[in-house]
Write a protein that holds these residues in place. Structure first.
Motif, PDB file in Angstrom:
ATOM      1  N   SER A  32     -69.528   1.343  45.109  1.00 21.56           N
ATOM      2  CA  SER A  32     -70.013  -0.039  45.216  1.00 21.56           C
ATOM      3  C   SER A  32     -69.206  -0.956  44.296  1.00 21.56           C
ATOM      4  CB  SER A  32     -71.504  -0.118  44.898  1.00 21.56           C
ATOM      5  OG  SER A  32     -71.771   0.314  43.577  1.00 21.56           O
ATOM      6  N   LEU A  33     -69.271  -2.238  44.569  1.00 18.64           N
ATOM      7  CA  LEU A  33     -68.451  -3.228  43.872  1.00 18.64           C
ATOM      8  C   LEU A  33     -68.950  -3.519  42.464  1.00 18.64           C
ATOM      9  CD1 LEU A  33     -66.159  -5.371  44.012  1.00 18.64           C
ATOM     10  CD2 LEU A  33     -67.873  -6.961  44.904  1.00 18.64           C
ATOM     11  N   TYR A  34     -68.027  -3.560  41.514  1.00 21.65           N
ATOM     12  CA  TYR A  34     -68.287  -3.999  40.142  1.00 21.65           C
ATOM     13  C   TYR A  34     -67.590  -5.333  39.950  1.00 21.65           C
ATOM     14  CZ  TYR A  34     -67.671  -4.545  35.117  1.00 21.65           C
ATOM     15  OH  TYR A  34     -67.655  -5.050  33.835  1.00 21.65           O
ATOM     16  N   GLU A  35     -68.306  -6.302  39.412  1.00 21.83           N
ATOM     17  CA  GLU A  35     -67.720  -7.607  39.084  1.00 21.83           C
ATOM     18  C   GLU A  35     -68.196  -8.029  37.702  1.00 21.83           C
ATOM     19  OE1 GLU A  35     -66.941 -10.489  42.723  1.00 21.83           O
ATOM     20  OE2 GLU A  35     -69.069 -10.032  42.496  1.00 21.83           O
ATOM     21  N   ASN A  36     -67.318  -8.674  36.989  1.00 26.24           N
ATOM     22  CA  ASN A  36     -67.662  -9.254  35.699  1.00 26.24           C
ATOM     23  C   ASN A  36     -66.793 -10.492  35.508  1.00 26.24           C
ATOM     24  OD1 ASN A  36     -68.682  -9.730  33.165  1.00 26.24           O
ATOM     25  ND2 ASN A  36     -68.249  -7.702  32.370  1.00 26.24           N
ATOM     26  N   HIS A  37     -67.272 -11.390  34.696  1.00 29.31           N
ATOM     27  CA  HIS A  37     -66.508 -12.606  34.415  1.00 29.31           C
ATOM     28  C   HIS A  37     -66.750 -12.978  32.959  1.00 29.31           C
ATOM     29  CE1 HIS A  37     -70.542 -13.930  35.535  1.00 29.31           C
ATOM     30  NE2 HIS A  37     -70.356 -14.897  34.673  1.00 29.31           N
ATOM     31  N   GLY A  38     -65.821 -13.717  32.422  1.00 26.41           N
ATOM     32  CA  GLY A  38     -65.980 -14.105  31.031  1.00 26.41           C
ATOM     33  C   GLY A  38     -64.942 -15.109  30.579  1.00 26.41           C
ATOM     34  N   VAL A  39     -64.993 -15.369  29.293  1.00 18.40           N
ATOM     35  CA  VAL A  39     -64.086 -16.309  28.642  1.00 18.40           C
ATOM     36  C   VAL A  39     -63.633 -15.677  27.330  1.00 18.40           C
ATOM     37  CG1 VAL A  39     -63.897 -18.582  27.546  1.00 18.40           C
ATOM     38  CG2 VAL A  39     -65.249 -18.316  29.628  1.00 18.40           C
TER      39      VAL A  39
END
Length: 75
Positions: free
Chosen positions: A24-31
């Motif tokens: 399954s898809l893993y997504e993360n976002h950040g700065v």
């Protein structure tokens, strides 16, 4: 980026994708806020979805990869 060469701040917004062990898809976002002195990074303030990382590491640890459940490196 802003600041003089002896005191510069750079900000990077990012998105990371991958897959969990089950496919399954893993997504993360950040700065990341990076402070530089004369072109060398002197500090990095990393801001990301820590709950997403925790879920991924738990899933990877469940497959037997012990490093995924290791104590965090703090220094």
């Amino acid at each position: 980026m802003k600041g003089w060469p002896w005191r510069t701040t750079a900000i990077a917004r990012w998105t990371s994708t991958g897959t969990y062990p089950d496919g399954s898809l893993y997504e993360n976002h950040g700065v990341h806020v990076v402070r530089l002195r004369w072109g060398k990074a002197v500090s990095i303030d990393a801001n990301e979805d820590s709950q997403a990382v925790e879920r991924l590491l738990a899933a990877v640890a469940a497959t037997g990869i012990v490093e995924a459940s290791a104590t965090p490196i703090t220094s």
